[in-house]
Design an enzyme around this catalytic site. Structure first.
Site, PDB file in Angstrom:
ATOM      1  N   LYS A 190      25.524   3.885  48.897  1.00  0.00           N
ATOM      2  CA  LYS A 190      25.320   4.025  50.028  1.00  0.00           C
ATOM      3  C   LYS A 190      23.986   3.961  49.878  1.00  0.00           C
ATOM      4  O   LYS A 190      22.835   3.690  51.265  1.00  0.00           O
ATOM      5  CB  LYS A 190      26.502   5.031  50.354  1.00  0.00           C
ATOM      6  CG  LYS A 190      26.785   4.759  51.918  1.00  0.00           C
ATOM      7  CD  LYS A 190      27.305   6.102  52.080  1.00  0.00           C
ATOM      8  CE  LYS A 190      28.078   7.005  51.941  1.00  0.00           C
ATOM      9  NZ  LYS A 190      27.550   8.172  52.395  1.00  0.00           N
TER      10      LYS A 190
ATOM     11  N   ARG B 228      33.269  12.071  60.224  1.00  0.00           N
ATOM     12  CA  ARG B 228      33.666  12.851  59.190  1.00  0.00           C
ATOM     13  C   ARG B 228      35.102  12.792  59.153  1.00  0.00           C
ATOM     14  O   ARG B 228      36.102  13.128  58.699  1.00  0.00           O
ATOM     15  CB  ARG B 228      33.019  13.813  58.329  1.00  0.00           C
ATOM     16  CG  ARG B 228      32.144  13.117  57.516  1.00  0.00           C
ATOM     17  CD  ARG B 228      32.401  14.264  56.112  1.00  0.00           C
ATOM     18  NE  ARG B 228      31.125  13.811  54.977  1.00  0.00           N
ATOM     19  CZ  ARG B 228      29.848  14.997  54.879  1.00  0.00           C
ATOM     20  NH1 ARG B 228      29.801  15.771  55.037  1.00  0.00           N
ATOM     21  NH2 ARG B 228      29.357  14.126  53.748  1.00  0.00           N
TER      22      ARG B 228
ATOM     23  N   ARG C 284      25.554  10.298  34.290  1.00  0.00           N
ATOM     24  CA  ARG C 284      24.154  10.480  34.522  1.00  0.00           C
ATOM     25  C   ARG C 284      23.689  11.720  34.105  1.00  0.00           C
ATOM     26  O   ARG C 284      24.667  12.560  33.868  1.00  0.00           O
ATOM     27  CB  ARG C 284      24.232  10.830  36.016  1.00  0.00           C
ATOM     28  CG  ARG C 284      23.778   9.749  37.707  1.00  0.00           C
ATOM     29  CD  ARG C 284      23.600  10.572  38.896  1.00  0.00           C
ATOM     30  NE  ARG C 284      24.211   9.544  40.207  1.00  0.00           N
ATOM     31  CZ  ARG C 284      24.681  10.055  40.821  1.00  0.00           C
ATOM     32  NH1 ARG C 284      24.997  11.379  41.518  1.00  0.00           N
ATOM     33  NH2 ARG C 284      25.056   9.606  41.604  1.00  0.00           N
TER      34      ARG C 284
ATOM     35  N   ARG D 252      24.246  17.861  35.618  1.00  0.00           N
ATOM     36  CA  ARG D 252      24.599  18.185  36.752  1.00  0.00           C
ATOM     37  C   ARG D 252      25.534  18.618  37.240  1.00  0.00           C
ATOM     38  O   ARG D 252      26.516  17.894  36.394  1.00  0.00           O
ATOM     39  CB  ARG D 252      23.916  17.779  38.266  1.00  0.00           C
ATOM     40  CG  ARG D 252      22.475  17.325  38.655  1.00  0.00           C
ATOM     41  CD  ARG D 252      22.006  16.830  39.946  1.00  0.00           C
ATOM     42  NE  ARG D 252      21.232  16.012  40.206  1.00  0.00           N
ATOM     43  CZ  ARG D 252      20.897  14.673  40.566  1.00  0.00           C
ATOM     44  NH1 ARG D 252      21.976  14.207  40.106  1.00  0.00           N
ATOM     45  NH2 ARG D 252      19.644  14.326  40.683  1.00  0.00           N
TER      46      ARG D 252
ATOM     47  N   ARG E 149      35.480  15.317  44.491  1.00  0.00           N
ATOM     48  CA  ARG E 149      34.824  14.797  45.978  1.00  0.00           C
ATOM     49  C   ARG E 149      35.855  13.800  46.228  1.00  0.00           C
ATOM     50  O   ARG E 149      35.795  13.611  47.245  1.00  0.00           O
ATOM     51  CB  ARG E 149      33.453  14.403  45.453  1.00  0.00           C
ATOM     52  CG  ARG E 149      32.685  15.858  45.582  1.00  0.00           C
ATOM     53  CD  ARG E 149      31.479  15.644  44.436  1.00  0.00           C
ATOM     54  NE  ARG E 149      30.189  14.747  44.665  1.00  0.00           N
ATOM     55  CZ  ARG E 149      28.812  13.601  44.509  1.00  0.00           C
ATOM     56  NH1 ARG E 149      29.125  14.676  42.946  1.00  0.00           N
ATOM     57  NH2 ARG E 149      28.636  13.248  44.896  1.00  0.00           N
TER      58      ARG E 149
END
Ligand SMILES: [Zn+2]
Length: 222
Positions: A16, A90, A129, A161, A172
């Site tokens: 996005k 949201r 990542r 991370r 999430r």
């Protein structure tokens, strides 16, 4: 030229943000990320920022009206031809409130762009990542560094991370599904939802979005 008043929706890792950057370049639309907006207002100690700060200091959520006021102000300053809104709404009630606020300014949404990707893909993309302390980003499968665990550009060690760990990503995603699915229904019912396949390449998704927006503009003129 008709306005392009757009909302961006989609899970983390579906691309996005990348698409937002491209759309900003294509159409010269201001990108309104509500997280940044809030930080900006607080840092500049604007009236809205100070009000928001007070809620946050009391451990409360910043009320929707306050966020909407910040969004509208930004739209009035920079969004004459449209805008790209990310991070708000949201929930369905927030979407309702935003629609009403825009209507008071004689504006309405052109479309809600949903860049989708299955959870499995999101988890693989994000949990793979690796970053160095200077912010260079790699992926263990799709974009590995030349030498294991070391940044190609500066030789700094790479790490994962906290937010990118699989468990964190799953969390999430579950928050995303819970809050965003009603929002998707909201825009679908109003004929505003446009879906894009975030598993395709960045360029393919981008082309698809551009084509969709071009069609929307044509339809508007008829
Ligand atoms: Zn680096």
């Amino acid at each position: 030229m008709s306005e392009l008043n757009l909302i961006l929706l989609g899970p983390p890792g579906a691309g996005k943000g990348t698409q937002a950057g491209r759309l900003r370049d294509d159409f010269g639309l201001p990108y309104i990320g509500t997280g940044d907006l809030l930080r900006e207002h607080k840092a500049n100690e604007t009236e809205l920022g100070n009000q928001a700060k007070q809620y946050m200091q009391e451990g409360k959520l910043v009320p929707d009206d306050l966020v909407i006021a910040m969004i509208l102000e930004k739209i009035e300053e920079e969004g004459e031809d449209g805008f790209l809104l990310d991070g708000f709404p949201r929930s369905a009630p927030q979407a309702e409130a935003l629609a009403e606020a825009l209507a008071r300014k004689q504006r309405e949404l052109t479309a809600a762009l949903l860049v989708e990707a299955p959870d499995k893909v999101v988890i693989e993309r994000i949990s793979g990542r690796r970053v160095c302390s200077a912010g260079h980003v790699y992926h263990v499968v799709y974009d590995p560094p030349k030498h294991d665990s070391v940044c190609d550009q500066d030789g700094k060690p790479l790490s994962q991370r906290e937010d990118d760990r699989e468990e964190a990503v799953r969390k999430r995603l579950s928050v995303y599904h819970e809050t965003t699915e009603p929002l998707i229904d909201f825009y679908e019912e109003r004929g505003l939802l446009r879906r894009f396949d975030g598993t395709r390449s960045v360029t393919e998704v981008h082309d698809h979005i551009r084509a969709t927006l071009a069609t929307l503009r044509l339809e508007e003129r008829l």
